[in-house]
Design an enzyme around this catalytic site. Structure first.
Site, PDB file in Angstrom:
ATOM      1  N   GLU A 305       0.949  -1.125  -0.076  1.00  0.00           N
ATOM      2  CA  GLU A 305      -0.219   0.158  -0.107  1.00  0.00           C
ATOM      3  C   GLU A 305       0.677   1.331   0.199  1.00  0.00           C
ATOM      4  OE1 GLU A 305      -2.759   0.039  -0.581  1.00  0.00           O
ATOM      5  OE2 GLU A 305      -3.834  -2.060  -0.235  1.00  0.00           O
ATOM      6  N   ARG A 309       0.730   3.673  -3.525  1.00  0.00           N
ATOM      7  CA  ARG A 309       0.142   5.116  -3.120  1.00  0.00           C
ATOM      8  C   ARG A 309       1.608   6.015  -2.734  1.00  0.00           C
ATOM      9  NH1 ARG A 309      -5.334   3.924  -0.463  1.00  0.00           N
ATOM     10  NH2 ARG A 309      -5.644   1.552  -0.494  1.00  0.00           N
ATOM     11  N   ASP A 438      -4.924  -9.477  -8.371  1.00  0.00           N
ATOM     12  CA  ASP A 438      -5.692  -8.728  -8.993  1.00  0.00           C
ATOM     13  C   ASP A 438      -4.033  -8.135  -9.919  1.00  0.00           C
ATOM     14  OD1 ASP A 438      -5.159  -7.837  -6.642  1.00  0.00           O
ATOM     15  OD2 ASP A 438      -6.948  -6.466  -7.135  1.00  0.00           O
ATOM     16  N   GLU A 574     -11.665   0.599 -10.905  1.00  0.00           N
ATOM     17  CA  GLU A 574     -11.560  -0.073 -11.124  1.00  0.00           C
ATOM     18  C   GLU A 574     -12.438  -0.073 -13.081  1.00  0.00           C
ATOM     19  OE1 GLU A 574     -11.413  -0.730  -7.908  1.00  0.00           O
ATOM     20  OE2 GLU A 574      -9.034  -2.005  -7.712  1.00  0.00           O
TER      21      GLU A 574
END
Ligand code: DMJ
Length: 674
Positions: A305, A309, A438, A574
């Protein structure tokens, strides 16, 4: 008083300790005063000889010091004079933006370069296909891509004043400021000596920036783009008022929540502000990064993360703005994340304490998530390229090479967990393109593109995986026969699809744009229709987190079923992300229209009047969608950015032949091909 005769009688004078002053009369009496040059020279020499060794040393030192100062100030005056001359020449052709205000320092951000100044920096790829619509191809407006000149001047002025008032703070910032501006406003490359590279792979790279496009005419914003800007401003207003410098806004309680305590939303939103042309907001946020963003904190952060980010956000903002402050911060966080790779298998731990330099897996397991350890590569590879230090790239490439060789895949599909001790996949037999797997697939393709399409193993793994998706996970729903990607658990197919899977149509389209199999585009078109239906078939017009598709037609049933536990919406990006790619590559306006519907529904059900947007608990209840009181950072970092790009007809606004988006929508440059 000294006299020659008395001195002779008294023996050798202790000249070292006697101070002598000869007046003109005494001088004449002593030897004849005639005021000639020769006499003055002799007199001076005598005085000099009469001084003590210490006195002479002091005088000589003073002379030497004054001489050095003289030389330095002469050089600086020359530079200043040259600078002034050049500036006044420049000014003849440039309208002054702030009448009467002449600033000592020029703008912080780099001057635009000629359109071909960066030629050779990028792969010679086939030109990006313009959309099939009858739009005129326009360059991005200066506002969208150029540093706000007036504001940066003001920033410089502000910094100068603050430096005078706060010397300690100024010292702290000196490093950064120095690396940004030269005497004449040129951007100076960051000083590599502050953090010596362990082993160099090549010279550090310059920011890519979008200056080439700077030369074009500004592109007028569409009404839909203006609506995105309004939405962003509204979200930002809430964050600014109630959560400034904190991780996430809680818009209902007018408060904030912390995850890492690193201003996550602010950093995630930086490049969005740049792209949307929100110069005042950007400048204010930049000041926070310069003055308040500190990574030396005893705090555990999630490697994935914080990479996608924070590191990703800082790197892309560096590239767009050319401002080396962001690269310095990126280097800092990048270095602090490196302890995560110190594991027996080199598969990184999930968590790092960025202050202590320690890392560990979650408390309950020594496993890491596959998507997490394989979706940090774009960022660390780029950090190596920019710094010239290959340690970042080596660490993440090793993970990919290792995963490439692992057994336990099913026709290219990977399990969701990997053990940090053994380096083996765990929990075998479950395959999904949703949570925990994913972005493994996304980053296979994107790393291959980033590296100039040379790393064949990445392409092989990507192509094999898409074949695996087709073979094991694709099904059609009833009654509309929507193509969807389900899940496989120990041989049993489940018609469950996470909203997260909706990254896939965009990724498939990007692959086709880069020369991959055309049938991937057919699949992309089918899947984006499905993702849109995940919104359209739900009461609020907003998708739930997870849907189940009906495999058999039943009277009164739609394709999409939602379980009570899955009916929340977190403002995720998405579908909008894929709509952006689909519009960019096909020009089919229906994708813009679908995105417009989604934006309107966000405004209708998630907008909090006092500022900000909130995730909601129930997409099936328009009269009470049950606000959750949280605005995720990716709403500003991704969702609104992709919306803005979707509504643009300008293929140069983040040109997809020059940039590849990381999984948090932060654009990073595509490298030079072989
Ligand atoms: C983001 O942090 C990234 O897009 C990640 O890849 C998946 N989850 C969120 C958005 O949904």
């Amino acid at each position: 008083m000294y006299s020659g005769a008395a001195a002779a009688a008294a023996g050798p004078p202790r000249r070292d300790f006697i101070s002598v002053t000869l007046g003109p009369e005494e001088a004449v009496a002593a030897g004849g005063y005639n005021n000639s040059k020769a006499w003055r020279r002799r007199s001076c020499w005598r005085k000099w000889k009469q001084l003590s060794r210490l006195q002479r040393s002091v005088i000589l030192f003073l002379f030497a010091f004054l001489a050095v100062c003289g030389v330095i100030s002469y050089t600086n005056m020359g530079e200043a004079w040259k600078s002034l001359t050049d500036k006044s020449l420049d000014d003849q052709g440039t309208e002054q933006e702030i009448p009467g205000l002449k600033l000592a320092n020029p703008a912080v951000l780099p001057a635009p370069q000629k359109a071909d100044a960066n030629r050779g920096d990028y792969p010679e790829l086939p030109a990006q296909k313009p959309p099939k619509l009858p739009h005129v191809r326009r360059g991005p407006s200066n506002l969208q891509i150029k540093a706000p000149r007036r504001d940066t001047r003001l920033t410089t002025q502000h910094n100068t004043i603050r430096a005078a008032q706060e010397p300690v703070q100024a010292d702290k910032e000196e490093q950064t400021e120095k690396s940004i501006i030269s005497w004449r406003g040129a951007v100076i490359e960051p000083d590599q000596s502050t953090e010596p590279p362990s082993s160099k792979i090549k010279e550090p790279e310059k920011p890519s920036s979008v200056e080439a496009e700077d030369q074009k005419e500004p592109v007028p914003l569409s009404a839909r783009q203006r609506a995105v800007i309004a939405a962003f401003r509204h979200a930002w207003r809430g964050y600014r008022h109630f959560a400034w410098g904190h991780d996430e806004l809680k818009p209902l309680s007018k408060s904030y929540s912390e995850w890492f305590g690193l201003g996550l939303t602010l950093i995630d939103a930086l490049d969005t502000m740049w792209i949307l042309g929100l110069k005042e907001e950007f400048e204010e946020a930049r000041k926070w990064v310069a003055n308040d963003l500190v990574f030396d904190k005893n705090v555990d952060v999630n490697l994935f993360e914080s990479t996608i980010r924070i590191l990703g956000g800082l790197l892309s903002t560096y590239h767009l703005s050319g401002d080396s402050l962001f690269l310095e911060k990126a280097k800092d966080i990048g270095n602090r994340l490196m302890p995560a790779f110190k594991t027996p298998s080199k598969i990184p731990y999930s968590d790092v304490n960025i202050g202590r330099g320690t890392a560990h897996p979650p408390r309950w397991t020594s496993d890491s998530t596959v998507a997490e350890v394989t979706s940090i590569q774009l960022e660390f590879r780029e950090l190596s390229r920019l710094t010239g230090d290959d340690k970042f790239q080596k660490a993440v490439d090793e993970v990919m090479k290792h995963v490439h060789t692992l057994s336990g895949k099913n026709d290219g599909l990977v399990p969701m967990f990997i053990n940090t001790n053994s380096g083996q996949f765990t929990h075998l037999g479950v395959y999904t393109l949703g949570a925990r797997a994913d972005s493994y697939y996304e980053y296979l393709l994107k790393q291959w593109i980033q590296g100039g399409k040379k790393e064949n193993e990445l392409l092989e793994d990507y192509m094999r995986a898409i074949e695996g998706v087709k073979k094991h996970l694709l099904q059609k729903s009833e009654p509309k026969r929507l193509t969807f990607v389900g899940e496989l658990a120990h041989g049993h197919f489940s018609a469950k699809m996470d909203h997260l899977v909706c990254f896939l149509p965009g990724t498939l389209a990007l692959g086709v744009h880069n020369g991959l199999a055309a049938d991937h585009m057919e699949l992309a078109e089918a899947l984006i229709e499905t993702c849109y239906q995940m919104y359209a078939q739900v009461e609020t017009g907003l998708s739930p987190e997870i849907v189940h598709f009906n495999l058999h037609a039943q009277k009164g049933h739609k394709d999409v079923e939602v379980k009570p536990a899955d009916r929340h919406n977190l403002l995720r990006p998405e579908t909008v992300e894929s709509l952006f790619y689909m519009y960019r590559f096909t020009g089919d306006k229906k994708y813009q229209d679908w995105g417009w519907e989604i934006l309107q529904n966000f405004n209708k059900y998630t907008r909090v009047p006092t500022g900000g947007y909130t995730s909601i608990n129930n997409v099936q209840n328009p009269s009470n969608p049950e606000p959750r009181d949280k605005m995720e950072s990716f709403f500003l970092g991704e969702t609104l950015k992709y919306m803005f790009l979707l509504f643009s007809d300008d293929t140069d606004l983040i040109n997809l032949d020059k940039y590849v988006f990381n999984t948090e929508a932060h654009p990073l440059p595509i490298w030079v091909p072989a």
